[in-house]
Design a protein around this motif. Structure first.
Motif, PDB file in Angstrom:
ATOM      1  N   LEU A   2       0.808   5.162   5.459  1.00 31.03           N
ATOM      2  CA  LEU A   2      -0.314   4.228   5.475  1.00 31.03           C
ATOM      3  C   LEU A   2      -0.512   3.618   6.853  1.00 31.03           C
ATOM      4  O   LEU A   2      -1.157   2.591   6.991  1.00 31.03           O
ATOM      5  CB  LEU A   2      -0.073   3.110   4.447  1.00 31.03           C
ATOM      6  N   ALA A   3       0.085   4.220   7.909  1.00 27.21           N
ATOM      7  CA  ALA A   3       0.018   3.622   9.233  1.00 27.21           C
ATOM      8  C   ALA A   3      -1.412   3.524   9.745  1.00 27.21           C
ATOM      9  O   ALA A   3      -1.740   2.620  10.510  1.00 27.21           O
ATOM     10  CB  ALA A   3       0.873   4.435  10.217  1.00 27.21           C
ATOM     11  N   ASN A   4      -2.284   4.444   9.330  1.00 26.09           N
ATOM     12  CA  ASN A   4      -3.658   4.415   9.829  1.00 26.09           C
ATOM     13  C   ASN A   4      -4.477   3.285   9.217  1.00 26.09           C
ATOM     14  O   ASN A   4      -5.496   2.890   9.769  1.00 26.09           O
ATOM     15  CB  ASN A   4      -4.351   5.748   9.527  1.00 26.09           C
ATOM     16  N   GLY A   5      -4.066   2.763   8.050  1.00 28.69           N
ATOM     17  CA  GLY A   5      -4.829   1.695   7.418  1.00 28.69           C
ATOM     18  C   GLY A   5      -4.172   0.343   7.538  1.00 28.69           C
ATOM     19  O   GLY A   5      -4.842  -0.687   7.550  1.00 28.69           O
ATOM     20  N   ASP A   6      -2.827   0.310   7.631  1.00 21.52           N
ATOM     21  CA  ASP A   6      -2.110  -0.954   7.721  1.00 21.52           C
ATOM     22  C   ASP A   6      -1.989  -1.351   9.182  1.00 21.52           C
ATOM     23  O   ASP A   6      -1.919  -0.514  10.076  1.00 21.52           O
ATOM     24  CB  ASP A   6      -0.731  -0.811   7.079  1.00 21.52           C
ATOM     25  N   ASP A   7      -1.948  -2.679   9.423  1.00 20.75           N
ATOM     26  CA  ASP A   7      -1.893  -3.157  10.799  1.00 20.75           C
ATOM     27  C   ASP A   7      -0.654  -3.975  11.108  1.00 20.75           C
ATOM     28  O   ASP A   7      -0.328  -4.174  12.277  1.00 20.75           O
ATOM     29  CB  ASP A   7      -3.146  -3.988  11.128  1.00 20.75           C
ATOM     30  N   ASP A   8       0.058  -4.464  10.090  1.00 21.70           N
ATOM     31  CA  ASP A   8       1.219  -5.300  10.361  1.00 21.70           C
ATOM     32  C   ASP A   8       2.455  -4.902   9.572  1.00 21.70           C
ATOM     33  O   ASP A   8       3.512  -5.504   9.743  1.00 21.70           O
ATOM     34  CB  ASP A   8       0.887  -6.768  10.071  1.00 21.70           C
ATOM     35  N   GLY A   9       2.375  -3.911   8.691  1.00 24.20           N
ATOM     36  CA  GLY A   9       3.538  -3.479   7.941  1.00 24.20           C
ATOM     37  C   GLY A   9       3.808  -4.263   6.674  1.00 24.20           C
ATOM     38  O   GLY A   9       4.830  -4.022   6.018  1.00 24.20           O
ATOM     39  N   TRP A  10       2.926  -5.205   6.285  1.00 25.44           N
ATOM     40  CA  TRP A  10       3.092  -5.983   5.055  1.00 25.44           C
ATOM     41  C   TRP A  10       2.095  -5.478   4.023  1.00 25.44           C
ATOM     42  O   TRP A  10       0.886  -5.416   4.297  1.00 25.44           O
ATOM     43  CB  TRP A  10       2.875  -7.474   5.319  1.00 25.44           C
ATOM     44  N   LEU A  11       2.587  -5.135   2.825  1.00 27.56           N
ATOM     45  CA  LEU A  11       1.749  -4.557   1.786  1.00 27.56           C
ATOM     46  C   LEU A  11       2.039  -5.260   0.466  1.00 27.56           C
ATOM     47  O   LEU A  11       3.197  -5.565   0.158  1.00 27.56           O
ATOM     48  CB  LEU A  11       2.032  -3.058   1.624  1.00 27.56           C
ATOM     49  N   ALA A  12       0.992  -5.501  -0.296  1.00 25.46           N
ATOM     50  CA  ALA A  12       1.135  -6.046  -1.654  1.00 25.46           C
ATOM     51  C   ALA A  12       0.986  -4.895  -2.647  1.00 25.46           C
ATOM     52  O   ALA A  12       0.038  -4.110  -2.557  1.00 25.46           O
ATOM     53  CB  ALA A  12       0.093  -7.123  -1.922  1.00 25.46           C
ATOM     54  N   VAL A  13       1.907  -4.795  -3.595  1.00 24.12           N
ATOM     55  CA  VAL A  13       1.945  -3.687  -4.548  1.00 24.12           C
ATOM     56  C   VAL A  13       1.865  -4.259  -5.959  1.00 24.12           C
ATOM     57  O   VAL A  13       2.621  -5.177  -6.309  1.00 24.12           O
ATOM     58  CB  VAL A  13       3.221  -2.841  -4.387  1.00 24.12           C
ATOM     59  N   VAL A  14       0.942  -3.728  -6.759  1.00 24.15           N
ATOM     60  CA  VAL A  14       0.794  -4.116  -8.160  1.00 24.15           C
ATOM     61  C   VAL A  14       1.124  -2.899  -9.011  1.00 24.15           C
ATOM     62  O   VAL A  14       0.485  -1.851  -8.882  1.00 24.15           O
ATOM     63  CB  VAL A  14      -0.626  -4.630  -8.465  1.00 24.15           C
ATOM     64  N   LEU A  15       2.125  -3.025  -9.879  1.00 25.03           N
ATOM     65  CA  LEU A  15       2.574  -1.939 -10.739  1.00 25.03           C
ATOM     66  C   LEU A  15       2.022  -2.104 -12.147  1.00 25.03           C
ATOM     67  O   LEU A  15       1.766  -3.227 -12.600  1.00 25.03           O
ATOM     68  CB  LEU A  15       4.101  -1.891 -10.803  1.00 25.03           C
ATOM     69  N   ALA A  16       1.864  -0.985 -12.833  1.00 23.26           N
ATOM     70  CA  ALA A  16       1.492  -1.010 -14.245  1.00 23.26           C
ATOM     71  C   ALA A  16       2.758  -1.100 -15.093  1.00 23.26           C
ATOM     72  O   ALA A  16       3.870  -0.824 -14.623  1.00 23.26           O
ATOM     73  CB  ALA A  16       0.686   0.228 -14.613  1.00 23.26           C
TER      74      ALA A  16
END
Length: 680
Positions: free
Chosen positions: A176-190
């Motif tokens: 996801l390096a091309n879309g992320d800019d700071d390395g912090w991601l929020a993940v929502v699981l089912a």
């Protein structure tokens, strides 16, 4: 930032403020006069009904995908780390560790996805939202589900915090390096595994919906006891609504004039127990309920359906999405097409309460394989090397397997695996045949057809299978030939000789401006051919290849004069300037110069060279010239005369005709003679 190959999990990242409109009031006190307070209005924006596409980094399973996804929970990755906590699902202003987002996975027939609807109607009637005027769009989508479905597949309140987290990763160590800019991601699981329908051995189409839970936490189910297995089962099957005429107006539906035939709707067993004050079900529904009091079980109405079965709709769903993706308005049409199969009018026919949850993002996928980690482990052969299979019982009759698949032409059907790995059935026939066969006719040249690879001999027979008889024979013959040492040696010689010559030829064709000779049965000396062509090119373009002839004398470079001119000239001629000046004072400067004798190299005006050096240079030049002429014009070995006589003597004494080298030498000599004549 974590180092490469590692990541850090965080339970949440709480924002300082939740989304909404705020007013900042600043006052000043302690002044001898009154100052009016200043009011500043600030709006903290966040998605509420539609998730912006630039905030969605990835989804799993991928949208419109087909595969074995039953061993991993679906998830959606959001770019902003605080998104799941930017609103309080309990309707309060303070931030809450409970996220307001949940990823719900529904199977086809369990829920209804609406079309574009005003956002005020995208929540369950009676739901109170904090600042209802806070809306990012005017229209959105909602997921309509019955209370039974909510209790079976929705996450409970205690699980919401466990299904959402934040990942801190290295930007250079993620896809996801091309879309992320700071390395912090929020993940929502089912909370639901999209498993395969192993009982019916049928694929299952699912839709993942990112829903808004604001104001509806009380509708979530209570915690369920732990179970150690998971099997596919529909919470409710509303796909039977596809058998009802969609063109029936609302009046027959309400008054009970809809003929349902043998269709049993989910929840029909509770029709007679409707609470006081609620609208009674249509008479047709009540009759169906008494006829079949089963809950959540639908009769097989495939024989009365006029449209494709659900299985065919699953198979065609991916093709439909690919088709609309080519439309200029694909962003809207693809999402709408993926919602097909989830648009049954559940709200119209459901007797129990139907809840509405705003859908911020949704995508569909199909689980079409039953291979999960559990099934793979169960099918794993754990026997060690040398383990013998358990013998069959002594009194057990041997299992009769299917007989070989043979035809009258002598072919037998065999299992074949293509280069892509697909298992297929192919025809094969050995060299022995039950009757004479017709051989291939020779080509126009009279030679039999020649194949260079086994793939050229693969044949497609009328039943659609491949006939691999000739291809297998070719491959067997090739392997037998390669097993002979003489064949391998010949191939190695060809690679070292002919292959190298062919490579040199290709390089020369790219580098030289003239065409190479055509290959034929006659052996061609490429070195001599290139030398002759190079000489011809030098004759045609001597200025470009050899370079223009320099004149005998040219001005040369400009000489920098430093000092007095008289001193420089005297030093250049090798005379003493002071002596000339003293003599000039007595007899005059011109007479003094005339009497002064300048030193010369030789008395006769000639230049003396080192005879040994000149001889060495001459021999080296003659050697290089002889080598070039030997390559371009090799000496011909005279054949012994067939007969003696005047004619043979005349032929032997005849001079060879001039070639390009003779013309080049003659032209150079003529140009040198003309320059000598023009010289003074």
């Amino acid at each position: 930032m974590p180092k490469t190959g590692h990541f850090v999990l965080h339970s949440n990242v709480m924002p300082p403020l939740t989304a909404g409109a705020y007013e900042l009031v600043s006052e000043q006190t302690g002044l001898p006069f009154a100052v009016a307070p200043e009011h500043t209005h600030v709006t903290v924006a966040a998605p509420r009904y539609v998730m912006p596409t630039d905030q969605i980094l990835s989804t799993f399973p991928p949208a419109n995908a087909e595969g074995a996804f039953g061993d991993r929970l679906p998830q959606i990755v959001l770019k902003r780390r605080t998104l799941p906590w930017e609103r309080n699902p309990a309707g309060q202003v303070q931030p809450s560790p409970t996220p307001w987002l949940a990823l719900v996975v529904v199977a086809e027939g369990e829920a209804q996805l609406s079309t574009a609807t005003a956002v005020a109607q995208c929540v369950t009637a009676g739901t109170t939202l904090l600042d209802a005027q806070d809306k990012d769009v005017e229209q959105g989508l909602y997921l309509a589900v019955t209370e039974t479905v909510v209790k079976k597949i929705f996450p409970c309140l205690e699980d919401l915090a466990l299904l959402t987290h934040v990942r801190e990763v290295d930007v250079n160590d993620t896809e996801l390096a091309n879309g992320d800019d700071d390395g912090w991601l929020a993940v929502v699981l089912a909370n639901r595994l999209p498993v395969f329908d192993a009982a019916k051995n049928a694929p299952v189409r699912y839709m993942a919906c990112l829903v808004n839970l604001e104001g509806q936490l009380a509708a979530l189910p209570p915690p369920e006891p732990f179970v150690n297995h998971f099997e596919y089962a529909l919470a409710q099957d509303w796909s039977v609504l596809a058998e009802i005429d969609a063109g029936i107006g609302p009046d027959p539906r309400v008054m009970g004039g809809v003929g349902l035939g043998n269709v049993v709707l989910p929840g029909a067993s509770v029709l007679g127990d409707a609470a006081p004050g609620r609208a009674r079900a249509p008479r047709a529904l009540q009759q169906t309920a008494h006829a079949s009091p089963k809950v959540g079980v639908a009769l097989d109405g495939a024989q009365t359906m006029t449209q494709d079965t659900v299985g065919k709709q699953w198979a065609n769903a991916s093709d439909a999405v690919k088709a609309v993706a080519l439309d200029p308005d694909a962003k809207k049409l693809v999402r709408d097409t993926m919602g097909r199969g989830f648009r049954f009018p559940i709200e119209t026919f459901a007797i129990e309460k139907v809840l509405r949850f705003p859908v911020l993002a949704h995508w569909s996928f199909t689980t079409n394989e039953g291979a999960t980690f559990e099934t793979l482990m169960q099918d794993l052969d754990v026997g060690l090397l040398g383990t013998v299979p358990e013998p069959a019982p002594a009194n057990a009759a041997p299992a009769a397997g299917p007989g070989p698949e043979v035809v009258q032409t002598g072919h037998i059907g065999l299992g074949h695996r293509t280069r892509r790995g697909d298992p297929e059935r192919a025809w094969y026939r050995g060299p022995c045949v039950p009757f004479p066969t017709t051989r291939d006719a020779p080509a126009a040249s009279g030679l039999p057809p020649l194949a260079h690879s086994a793939d050229q001999l693969r044949r497609i027979v009328p039943d659609g299978r491949e006939d691999l008889a000739l291809a297998a024979a070719f491959e067997i013959g090739r392997l037998l030939g390669l097993s002979q040492l003489s064949v391998v040696s010949a191939l190695m010689r060809f690679r070292s000789e002919q292959f190298g010559a062919g490579r040199v030829r290709e390089l020369l064709m790219q580098a030289l401006p003239y065409a190479m000779p055509q290959l034929s049965g006659v052996r061609i000396d490429l070195g001599r051919f290139v030398a002759l062509e190079a000489i011809g090119e030098m004759v045609k373009n001597p200025d470009k290849i050899i370079g223009p002839r320099r004149p005998i004398a040219d001005p040369g470079r400009e000489i920098a004069v430093k000092g007095e001119l008289d001193v420089l000239i005297a030093a250049g001629l090798g005379i003493d300037l002071e002596v000339i000046r003293k003599t000039g004072d007595q007899i005059g400067l011109l007479a003094a110069i005339a009497q002064t004798r300048a030193p010369v190299a030789s008395e006769d005006g000639g230049i003396r060279f080192d005879t040994k050096a000149v001889a060495g240079l001459r021999n080296a030049l003659r050697g290089e010239l002889d080598h070039a002429l030997g390559v371009a014009m090799p000496p011909k070995v005279a054949a012994p005369p067939v007969r003696a006589g005047a004619r043979a003597a005349a032929v032997a004494g005849a001079a060879p005709p001039p070639d390009a080298l003779d013309a080049l030498i003659a032209g150079a000599e003529a140009q040198a003679d003309s320059e000598e004549e023009d010289a003074p």
